[in-house]
Write an enzyme that holds these catalytic residues in place. Structure first.
Site, PDB file in Angstrom:
ATOM      1  N   ASP A 186       6.974   3.965  -4.226  1.00 51.40           N
ATOM      2  CA  ASP A 186       7.521   3.612  -2.833  1.00 51.40           C
ATOM      3  C   ASP A 186       7.770   5.215  -2.324  1.00 51.40           C
ATOM      4  O   ASP A 186       8.164   6.007  -2.931  1.00 51.40           O
ATOM      5  CB  ASP A 186       9.154   3.003  -3.099  1.00 51.40           C
ATOM      6  CG  ASP A 186       8.925   1.686  -3.801  1.00 51.40           C
ATOM      7  OD1 ASP A 186       8.169   0.871  -3.367  1.00 51.40           O
ATOM      8  OD2 ASP A 186       9.670   1.321  -4.835  1.00 51.40           O
TER       9      ASP A 186
ATOM     10  N   ASP B 199       3.210   0.563  -2.174  1.00 52.14           N
ATOM     11  CA  ASP B 199       4.078  -0.497  -2.307  1.00 52.14           C
ATOM     12  C   ASP B 199       5.196  -0.352  -1.021  1.00 52.14           C
ATOM     13  O   ASP B 199       4.772  -0.553  -0.200  1.00 52.14           O
ATOM     14  CB  ASP B 199       4.846  -0.083  -3.530  1.00 52.14           C
ATOM     15  CG  ASP B 199       5.625  -1.531  -4.152  1.00 52.14           C
ATOM     16  OD1 ASP B 199       5.499  -2.708  -3.559  1.00 52.14           O
ATOM     17  OD2 ASP B 199       6.474  -1.097  -5.075  1.00 52.14           O
TER      18      ASP B 199
ATOM     19  N   ARG C 289       9.312  -7.619   5.327  1.00 55.99           N
ATOM     20  CA  ARG C 289      10.300  -7.051   4.608  1.00 55.99           C
ATOM     21  C   ARG C 289      10.962  -6.063   5.462  1.00 55.99           C
ATOM     22  O   ARG C 289      11.054  -4.788   5.252  1.00 55.99           O
ATOM     23  CB  ARG C 289       9.807  -6.338   3.440  1.00 55.99           C
ATOM     24  CG  ARG C 289       9.336  -7.226   2.168  1.00 55.99           C
ATOM     25  CD  ARG C 289       9.209  -6.740   0.720  1.00 55.99           C
ATOM     26  NE  ARG C 289       8.877  -7.761  -0.173  1.00 55.99           N
ATOM     27  CZ  ARG C 289       8.145  -7.581  -1.125  1.00 55.99           C
ATOM     28  NH1 ARG C 289       8.433  -6.244  -1.667  1.00 55.99           N
ATOM     29  NH2 ARG C 289       7.681  -8.386  -2.074  1.00 55.99           N
TER      30      ARG C 289
ATOM     31  N   ASP D   6      12.836   0.931  -1.391  1.00 60.10           N
ATOM     32  CA  ASP D   6      13.171  -0.137  -2.176  1.00 60.10           C
ATOM     33  C   ASP D   6      14.626   0.339  -2.680  1.00 60.10           C
ATOM     34  O   ASP D   6      14.954   1.274  -3.007  1.00 60.10           O
ATOM     35  CB  ASP D   6      12.345  -0.404  -3.446  1.00 60.10           C
ATOM     36  CG  ASP D   6      10.959  -1.213  -2.805  1.00 60.10           C
ATOM     37  OD1 ASP D   6      10.916  -1.452  -1.586  1.00 60.10           O
ATOM     38  OD2 ASP D   6      10.501  -2.062  -3.508  1.00 60.10           O
TER      39      ASP D   6
END
Length: 427
Positions: free
Chosen positions: A208, A247, A303, A251
């Site tokens: 990330d 990714d 997301r 996160d």
């Protein structure tokens, strides 16, 4: 009279013009304001504001950045990034690429041949090529994973501070600030194939742009996060799936808590922000308290965010939805998202019902939402038009936010975020 006119003109000039020698305001010792989201709770978030002069660094390359981070030490420190830093470089600054990290005979061609589902089946990859992939991935990680310790402030200088090819990882650390920084292309050279007995399987990537794991009191502000340089859309299809290289952009997982993300831009990416990494991670209950305000989500597939367990306040954000969009707000297991006064823009073929998806979630508060300038009720439309594969959501999320800045109307915030969100736009 003429003298008065000259004096007035001079005064106006002083208001409108800045002398060429004037310096930008030093933001490096800024701390999060009182009541500015969950990260202001309790002790607040001050980052490296207490650093002595010996622990204030201006860095221009990876080697300098690594020295300043000091292996994720907790010593109060301020790190100022000047210009562009490429994390995927050797100690002497020489740029590296995927071939430089590959070892033990790994090649993409050999890996694809070894684990082709038509011959390998649906078992998890194992054997020489998977071992070589893991060894190669470890070599890349040594270069691009940058651990951030407690009591740290990382700021970009001016309007063009860039950190590319890096994964900033705030692991079990407290009191961290990241501001005014363009984070680009946390590129995974060695994605792993994950077969799926019920479908095609997928490619799993490791990095990330920013990863908070077990982190507390974190303020992320005026950051731009994207895949700029290597968009996944340009990657080939392997085993019938896009050969992903990235990714998440941000996160927030593994019990992270008390986070504020403000005035940032998340762009041109598939999975933007994940809050809570597993449906069975019941240890996250009472944690994952996150505020997202005045952020821009541009060409994000999904997301924005997807939430499990956390109490998430989502207000005054701007969404520019484009082709390929799957959903924006994901209500996951035991999530409690309080969304107010957010603005969405979308092409004609995307419906309001496409904006919300329930991933075992039960509740979503929404109010003041605009869709292409018109007020809509995301909750009512989700419940009316879901396909039956998703449960209806109730409006009672069990809490009401109290830690926040002024909540503007969606229309006012929409214009302000379009002008002011992202790196290089900090006034």
């Amino acid at each position: 009279m003429r003298t008065r006119h000259i004096a007035v003109a001079a005064g106006l000039l002083g208001l409108l013009c800045v002398p060429a020698h004037a310096e930008a305001r030093d933001i490096s010792r800024d701390t999060l304001a009182t009541n500015d989201g969950w990260a202001s709770y309790g002790t607040g978030t001050t980052g490296g504001a207490a650093a002595d002069d010996a622990h204030v660094y201006t860095v221009t390359d990876r080697a300098g950045l690594v020295r300043a981070l000091d292996h994720g030490s907790d010593t109060p420190k301020i790190i100022k990034i000047a210009g562009t830093i490429d994390a995927d470089t050797a100690d002497d600054g020489t740029p590296l690429d995927c071939a430089d990290h590959a070892t033990d005979g790994y090649t993409t061609k050999k890996y694809l041949a070894a684990y082709d589902p038509r011959t390998w089946g649906s078992a998890k990859p194992s054997g020489p090529q998977e071992e070589a992939r893991q060894a190669s991935a470890a070599r890349q990680a040594e270069r691009i994973v940058l651990p951030v310790g407690s009591n740290t402030t990382i700021v970009g200088l001016g309007s063009e501070a860039v950190l590319k090819g890096a994964s900033l990882q705030v692991k079990n650390a407290d009191n961290v600030i990241v501001r005014n920084l363009d984070l680009r292309d946390a590129y995974d050279c060695f994605p792993v194939w994950q077969p799926n007995t019920g479908g095609l399987g997928d490619w799993k990537t490791a990095y990330d742009n920013i990863w908070l794991t077990g982190a507390t009191h974190v303020w992320i502000d005026h950051v731009t996060a994207s895949d700029q340089g290597h968009p996944d859309a340009a990657e080939p299809t392997c085993f019938g799936r896009n050969y992903l290289r990235h990714d998440g952009l941000l996160d927030i997982t593994n019990g992270s808590d008390l986070v504020t993300v403000s005035w940032s831009r998340f762009a041109d990416h598939d999975k933007a922000i994940l809050i809570g990494n597993g449906d069975t991670a019941t240890g996250d209950r009472g944690k994952l308290r996150v505020t997202l305000h005045h952020n821009a989500f541009t060409s994000v597939v999904q997301r924005a965010p997807r939430v499990r367990f956390g109490q998430v306040h989502l207000y005054n954000n701007r969404y520019e939805v484009t082709d390929g969009h799957r959903y924006s707000l994901g209500a996951g297991t035991e999530s409690a998202v309080y969304a107010e006064n957010n603005a969405f823009h979308a092409p004609g073929h995307i419906e309001v019902a496409d904006l919300v998806k329930s991933w075992n979630g039960t509740a979503l508060h929404q109010s003041g939402t605009l869709f292409d300038g018109y007020p809509v009720d995301l909750l009512a439309i989700h419940n009316a038009y879901n396909s039956g594969s998703e449960r209806d959501l109730t409006a009672d999320v069990g809490w009401t936010p109290t830690l926040h800045t002024t909540v503007d109307s969606a229309a006012v915030a929409d214009r302000a975020v379009a002008r002011g969100a992202g790196a290089g736009r900090l006034s």
